[in-house]
Design an enzyme around this catalytic site. Structure first.
Site, mmCIF file in Angstrom:
data_model
loop_
_atom_site.group_PDB
_atom_site.id
_atom_site.type_symbol
_atom_site.label_atom_id
_atom_site.label_comp_id
_atom_site.label_asym_id
_atom_site.label_seq_id
_atom_site.Cartn_x
_atom_site.Cartn_y
_atom_site.Cartn_z
ATOM 1 N N GLU A 43 41.846 -82.692 18.986
ATOM 2 C CA GLU A 43 42.322 -82.274 17.666
ATOM 3 C C GLU A 43 41.895 -83.315 16.631
ATOM 4 O O GLU A 43 41.975 -84.509 16.872
ATOM 5 C CB GLU A 43 43.849 -82.146 17.668
ATOM 6 C CG GLU A 43 44.424 -81.699 16.327
ATOM 7 C CD GLU A 43 45.936 -81.616 16.301
ATOM 8 O OE1 GLU A 43 46.480 -80.879 15.468
ATOM 9 O OE2 GLU A 43 46.587 -82.299 17.133
ATOM 10 N N LYS A 113 45.507 -73.417 13.386
ATOM 11 C CA LYS A 113 46.801 -73.808 13.960
ATOM 12 C C LYS A 113 47.920 -72.950 13.384
ATOM 13 O O LYS A 113 48.130 -72.906 12.171
ATOM 14 C CB LYS A 113 47.048 -75.292 13.673
ATOM 15 C CG LYS A 113 48.204 -75.908 14.443
ATOM 16 C CD LYS A 113 48.216 -77.416 14.182
ATOM 17 C CE LYS A 113 49.244 -78.140 15.032
ATOM 18 N NZ LYS A 113 49.178 -79.603 14.815
ATOM 19 N N CYS A 154 47.589 -78.140 19.625
ATOM 20 C CA CYS A 154 48.676 -79.122 19.674
ATOM 21 C C CYS A 154 50.068 -78.493 19.680
ATOM 22 O O CYS A 154 50.524 -77.984 20.695
ATOM 23 C CB CYS A 154 48.510 -80.121 18.524
ATOM 24 S SG CYS A 154 49.420 -81.674 18.768
#
Length: 275
Positions: A43, A113, A154
């Site tokens: 990331e 995300k 994440c």
């Protein structure tokens, strides 16, 4: 193709985009020379994990030097590359976005995300991505030579519904480039990847930046692969490291036959629905 060699590129990220791209290129070259089929970057691999740096390093997809570099490397080495994530700019919005390149260097999927990292662990860490980032709205599934994969980033790994929807859509490997910190990492990183793998009887893979003690945000590292039985089959430490692991996708069918959790769901009582 049942067997896939996965490369986890746990690289050190610094406050210098050119240096980060050079380091990523070196990891990709080493991975390709080790016969990796699928290479994964962390990331925010081109950018320090910091809201002000997201703004400073933001790139538009159509003229991104980062994406152009990764595209050329994917084509040159004839490999799939999941380009961790970068700060992607579109108009006045900024996203945390992961790009998947096929062996010709073409972008075949992108994931913004979905769940922004807005947390406040009293006395330990506070971070609010939503101060500068916008959340994505799309589930990201891609077909590859090795089968179907799902992509999150994440914090997305904490949300069981996302993983289940990707698995129900046929994803056999779930990738989550991530950058857990020194508070949440030791407590939850391995547990979450083992859980998502076990919940859905898939391979679950996380790739993080290495710990950089000079940075404002201290990554936990520990890039990881968990198998459909919920076992960790590969894991890095906290320092810069290249981990290459061969996975066998036939394990998924074996585990699902031995322990038919997905088959035994009570769909007459509950279901996860994509809106």
């Amino acid at each position: 193709m049942n067997k896939v060699r996965i490369a986890l590129c746990q690289m050190n990220v610094v406050d210098d985009k050119k240096a980060n791209l050079k380091k990523a290129g070196s990891f990709i070259a080493d991975s390709a020379h080790s016969n990796a089929d699928f290479i994964v970057l962390p990331e925010m691999f081109n950018c320090p994990y910091s809201n002000d740096k997201f703004v400073e390093y933001g790139e538009n997809e159509h003229d991104s030097c980062t994406l152009n570099t990764i595209s050329q490397l994917a084509e040159s080495y004839n490999v799939y590359i999941l380009a961790g994530s970068i700060p992607e700019r579109e108009g006045d919005k900024l996203y945390n976005t992961s790009y998947l390149f096929d062996k010709t260097g073409s972008i075949i999927a992108k994931h913004r995300k979905m769940h922004l990292f807005d947390i406040d662990v009293k006395g330990r860490i506070t971070f609010k991505e939503s101060d500068v980032l916008t959340a994505g709205d799309d589930f990201t599934i891609a077909d590859t030579d090795f089968g179907r994969i799902g992509i999150g980033i994440c914090y997305d790994v904490r949300f069981v519904e996302l993983a289940r929807i990707m698995a129900e859509k046929g994803a056999e490997i779930l990738f989550y480039p991530g950058a857990f910190n020194q508070t949440t990492g030791p407590a939850h990183w391995e547990l979450l990847f083992r859980s998502r793998a076990l919940d859905n009887q898939v391979f679950c893979i996380g790739v993080a930046p290495a710990l950089n003690i000079d940075a404002s945000y201290h990554s936990y590292g520990h890039s990881i692969i968990a198998n459909p039985w919920g076992e960790v089959i590969a894991q890095a430490g906290e320092k810069e490291e290249l981990v290459i692991c061969e996975i066998d996708l036939s394990e998924i069918k074996k585990v699902r036959e031995e322990l038919p959790v997905l088959k035994n769901k009570r769909k007459d009582l509950y279901e996860v629905i994509e809106k």
